[in-house]
Design a protein around this motif. Structure first.
Motif, PDB file in Angstrom:
ATOM      1  N   ALA A 243     -12.470 -18.356   8.900  1.00 54.50           N
ATOM      2  CA  ALA A 243     -11.458 -17.865   7.962  1.00 54.50           C
ATOM      3  C   ALA A 243     -11.107 -18.904   6.899  1.00 54.50           C
ATOM      4  O   ALA A 243     -10.598 -18.550   5.837  1.00 54.50           O
ATOM      5  CB  ALA A 243     -10.205 -17.444   8.731  1.00 54.50           C
ATOM      6  N   LEU A 244     -11.409 -20.167   7.162  1.00 54.54           N
ATOM      7  CA  LEU A 244     -11.071 -21.256   6.242  1.00 54.54           C
ATOM      8  C   LEU A 244     -12.225 -21.634   5.322  1.00 54.54           C
ATOM      9  O   LEU A 244     -12.080 -22.509   4.467  1.00 54.54           O
ATOM     10  CB  LEU A 244     -10.637 -22.480   7.049  1.00 54.54           C
ATOM     11  CG  LEU A 244      -9.462 -22.229   8.010  1.00 54.54           C
ATOM     12  CD1 LEU A 244      -9.282 -23.418   8.940  1.00 54.54           C
ATOM     13  CD2 LEU A 244      -8.196 -21.932   7.236  1.00 54.54           C
ATOM     14  N   LEU A 245     -13.374 -20.973   5.488  1.00 52.84           N
ATOM     15  CA  LEU A 245     -14.586 -21.358   4.774  1.00 52.84           C
ATOM     16  C   LEU A 245     -14.884 -20.433   3.598  1.00 52.84           C
ATOM     17  O   LEU A 245     -14.707 -19.219   3.683  1.00 52.84           O
ATOM     18  CB  LEU A 245     -15.779 -21.320   5.737  1.00 52.84           C
ATOM     19  CG  LEU A 245     -15.655 -22.161   7.008  1.00 52.84           C
ATOM     20  CD1 LEU A 245     -16.909 -21.998   7.858  1.00 52.84           C
ATOM     21  CD2 LEU A 245     -15.395 -23.625   6.677  1.00 52.84           C
ATOM     22  N   ALA A 246     -15.395 -21.035   2.514  1.00 54.54           N
ATOM     23  CA  ALA A 246     -15.879 -20.264   1.373  1.00 54.54           C
ATOM     24  C   ALA A 246     -17.168 -19.546   1.773  1.00 54.54           C
ATOM     25  O   ALA A 246     -17.911 -20.026   2.637  1.00 54.54           O
ATOM     26  CB  ALA A 246     -16.136 -21.200   0.186  1.00 54.54           C
ATOM     27  N   PRO A 247     -17.455 -18.391   1.164  1.00 55.89           N
ATOM     28  CA  PRO A 247     -18.667 -17.645   1.525  1.00 55.89           C
ATOM     29  C   PRO A 247     -19.954 -18.464   1.424  1.00 55.89           C
ATOM     30  O   PRO A 247     -20.868 -18.293   2.219  1.00 55.89           O
ATOM     31  CB  PRO A 247     -18.685 -16.481   0.529  1.00 55.89           C
ATOM     32  CG  PRO A 247     -17.263 -16.315   0.107  1.00 55.89           C
ATOM     33  CD  PRO A 247     -16.657 -17.695   0.152  1.00 55.89           C
ATOM     34  N   GLY A 248     -20.019 -19.381   0.479  1.00 54.55           N
ATOM     35  CA  GLY A 248     -21.218 -20.198   0.294  1.00 54.55           C
ATOM     36  C   GLY A 248     -21.168 -21.522   1.033  1.00 54.55           C
ATOM     37  O   GLY A 248     -21.832 -22.483   0.622  1.00 54.55           O
ATOM     38  N   ILE A 249     -20.445 -21.593   2.124  1.00 52.94           N
ATOM     39  CA  ILE A 249     -20.288 -22.837   2.885  1.00 52.94           C
ATOM     40  C   ILE A 249     -21.633 -23.508   3.143  1.00 52.94           C
ATOM     41  O   ILE A 249     -22.615 -22.837   3.471  1.00 52.94           O
ATOM     42  CB  ILE A 249     -19.545 -22.592   4.226  1.00 52.94           C
ATOM     43  CG1 ILE A 249     -19.318 -23.892   5.003  1.00 52.94           C
ATOM     44  CG2 ILE A 249     -20.289 -21.572   5.082  1.00 52.94           C
ATOM     45  CD1 ILE A 249     -18.366 -24.842   4.402  1.00 52.94           C
ATOM     46  N   ARG A 250     -21.660 -24.791   2.998  1.00 55.70           N
ATOM     47  CA  ARG A 250     -22.828 -25.607   3.356  1.00 55.70           C
ATOM     48  C   ARG A 250     -22.356 -26.575   4.432  1.00 55.70           C
ATOM     49  O   ARG A 250     -21.336 -27.251   4.264  1.00 55.70           O
ATOM     50  CB  ARG A 250     -23.340 -26.377   2.143  1.00 55.70           C
ATOM     51  CG  ARG A 250     -24.363 -27.450   2.420  1.00 55.70           C
ATOM     52  CD  ARG A 250     -25.718 -26.902   2.703  1.00 55.70           C
ATOM     53  NE  ARG A 250     -26.666 -28.006   2.883  1.00 55.70           N
ATOM     54  CZ  ARG A 250     -27.884 -27.848   3.330  1.00 55.70           C
ATOM     55  NH1 ARG A 250     -28.332 -26.652   3.624  1.00 55.70           N
ATOM     56  NH2 ARG A 250     -28.673 -28.876   3.473  1.00 55.70           N
ATOM     57  N   PHE A 251     -23.081 -26.619   5.555  1.00 51.51           N
ATOM     58  CA  PHE A 251     -22.756 -27.534   6.640  1.00 51.51           C
ATOM     59  C   PHE A 251     -23.969 -28.399   6.914  1.00 51.51           C
ATOM     60  O   PHE A 251     -25.095 -27.912   6.961  1.00 51.51           O
ATOM     61  CB  PHE A 251     -22.394 -26.774   7.921  1.00 51.51           C
ATOM     62  CG  PHE A 251     -22.234 -27.676   9.108  1.00 51.51           C
ATOM     63  CD1 PHE A 251     -21.058 -28.369   9.316  1.00 51.51           C
ATOM     64  CD2 PHE A 251     -23.282 -27.882   9.997  1.00 51.51           C
ATOM     65  CE1 PHE A 251     -20.923 -29.238  10.390  1.00 51.51           C
ATOM     66  CE2 PHE A 251     -23.161 -28.742  11.074  1.00 51.51           C
ATOM     67  CZ  PHE A 251     -21.973 -29.418  11.275  1.00 51.51           C
ATOM     68  N   GLU A 252     -23.723 -29.694   7.113  1.00 54.91           N
ATOM     69  CA  GLU A 252     -24.780 -30.628   7.501  1.00 54.91           C
ATOM     70  C   GLU A 252     -24.256 -31.541   8.596  1.00 54.91           C
ATOM     71  O   GLU A 252     -23.106 -31.992   8.532  1.00 54.91           O
ATOM     72  CB  GLU A 252     -25.207 -31.512   6.326  1.00 54.91           C
ATOM     73  CG  GLU A 252     -25.816 -30.773   5.174  1.00 54.91           C
ATOM     74  CD  GLU A 252     -26.189 -31.699   4.027  1.00 54.91           C
ATOM     75  OE1 GLU A 252     -26.036 -32.938   4.157  1.00 54.91           O
ATOM     76  OE2 GLU A 252     -26.632 -31.173   2.989  1.00 54.91           O
TER      77      GLU A 252
END
Length: 127
Positions: A27-36
């Motif tokens: 719920a806290l993430l933008a639709p285009g979230i990038r995680f590494e």
């Protein structure tokens, strides 16, 4: 988005992580979230978008019986939030060629958060 709002998002994200609340994290993430995730200088996991992040987060949550990220320091840098983390987790399952269920993992690391459209748009974990 001001610094207090950015820090608040990060604090809510870490609290949801510690509760194994994947939906709360998403719920806290933008639709285009990038995680590494980087360990020992190597990229060990990555995800793009909400669906990719959900898959990775659910898999990671299933590996642990207990887990906690504790913030030991935080700072803002050029619109980003950087937190120094003390991590402790207890494995729920054996890891192939690695620690067994019940093993305690402890480490320190750093998480960097960037923001997009009032949400978290990038998370880079380093340990």
């Amino acid at each position: 988005m001001d610094e207090a709002a950015r820090l608040g998002l990060v604090e809510r994200y870490i609290a949801a992580y510690n509760r194994f609340d994947v939906d709360g994290m998403l719920a806290l993430l933008a639709p285009g979230i990038r995680f590494e995730n980087h360990a020992g200088g190597q990229l060990t996991a990555q995800a793009d978008g909400i669906d990719g992040f959900r898959q990775l987060a659910e898999h990671a949550a299933a590996l642990f019986r207990e887990r906690e990220q504790r913030v030991i320091a935080r700072r803002s840098e050029a619109g980003r939030v950087v937190v120094e983390i003390a991590y402790r987790g207890v494995l729920a399952a054996d890891i192939a060629d690695g620690p067994k269920a019940g093993s305690v993992l402890e480490m320190t690391g750093r998480s960097e958060f960037a923001f997009a459209d009032g949400k978290i748009g990038l998370i880079v974990d380093r340990s």
